[in-house]
Design a protein around this motif. Structure first.
Motif, PDB file in Angstrom:
ATOM      1  N   UNK A   1       6.124 -24.997 -10.282  1.00 40.70           N
ATOM      2  CA  UNK A   1       7.132 -25.821 -10.970  1.00 40.70           C
ATOM      3  C   UNK A   1       7.195 -27.210 -10.344  1.00 40.70           C
ATOM      4  N   UNK A   2       7.202 -27.283  -9.020  1.00 40.44           N
ATOM      5  CA  UNK A   2       7.231 -28.580  -8.343  1.00 40.44           C
ATOM      6  C   UNK A   2       5.989 -29.401  -8.685  1.00 40.44           C
ATOM      7  N   UNK A   3       4.837 -28.746  -8.726  1.00 40.26           N
ATOM      8  CA  UNK A   3       3.593 -29.451  -9.051  1.00 40.26           C
ATOM      9  C   UNK A   3       3.646 -30.000 -10.471  1.00 40.26           C
ATOM     10  N   UNK A   4       4.190 -29.233 -11.396  1.00 39.22           N
ATOM     11  CA  UNK A   4       4.320 -29.689 -12.785  1.00 39.22           C
ATOM     12  C   UNK A   4       5.261 -30.883 -12.869  1.00 39.22           C
ATOM     13  N   UNK A   5       6.394 -30.808 -12.180  1.00 41.00           N
ATOM     14  CA  UNK A   5       7.335 -31.924 -12.176  1.00 41.00           C
ATOM     15  C   UNK A   5       6.701 -33.172 -11.566  1.00 41.00           C
TER      16      UNK A   5
ATOM     17  N   UNK B   1       4.497 -30.381   2.500  1.00 38.97           N
ATOM     18  CA  UNK B   1       4.754 -29.000   2.916  1.00 38.97           C
ATOM     19  C   UNK B   1       4.321 -27.963   1.884  1.00 38.97           C
ATOM     20  N   UNK B   2       3.647 -28.398   0.851  1.00 36.03           N
ATOM     21  CA  UNK B   2       3.203 -27.457  -0.182  1.00 36.03           C
ATOM     22  C   UNK B   2       4.310 -27.262  -1.194  1.00 36.03           C
TER      23      UNK B   2
ATOM     24  N   UNK C   1      11.327 -37.867  -1.007  1.00 37.35           N
ATOM     25  CA  UNK C   1      11.391 -36.418  -1.196  1.00 37.35           C
ATOM     26  C   UNK C   1      10.128 -35.874  -1.862  1.00 37.35           C
ATOM     27  N   UNK C   2       9.539 -36.635  -2.768  1.00 34.34           N
ATOM     28  CA  UNK C   2       8.284 -36.216  -3.391  1.00 34.34           C
ATOM     29  C   UNK C   2       7.167 -36.167  -2.348  1.00 34.34           C
TER      30      UNK C   2
END
Length: 104
Positions: free
Chosen positions: A81-85, A76-77, A69-70
């Motif tokens: 928040x996703x980038x920080x996680x 897909x960009x 999933x990562x």
């Protein structure tokens, strides 16, 4: 924060609040149908995955699913928040590698 500690915190929060009603503004997420995909890996690489999962205190399937999933999110960009996680997960991975390599 390591995965084992995060799971412990989540379990404690669940145990403390499981009998409380949900707030009125909380909406459930309806998940779609899951699909099972078999993947063939060399035994020595799978053994490494099992070791990593054991060190993180998570099931092998959850570890692999998280990696997939990562990777999909990266393709897909992602949101900030996703980038920080993702960065936090990478930092945790580096801490594990440094500990195993006796670098830290």
């Amino acid at each position: 924060m390591d995965a084992k500690r995060e799971v412990g915190i989540a379990r404690a929060e669940w145990a403390d609040t499981r009998d409380e009603p949900l707030a009125e503004d909380v909406r459930g997420e309806r998940r779609g149908r899951s699909v099972v995909q078999s993947v063939r890996l060399p035994a020595d690489q799978f053994a490494e995955i099992e070791l990593i999962a054991a060190q993180a205190g998570v099931p092998v399937g959850a570890l692999i699913r998280g990696w997939v999933l990562a990777g999909l999110a990266a393709e897909r960009g992602t949101s900030l928040r996703d980038a920080i996680e993702h960065l936090a997960a990478d930092a945790e991975r580096l801490r594990r590698l440094a500990a195993v390599s006796n670098v830290a």
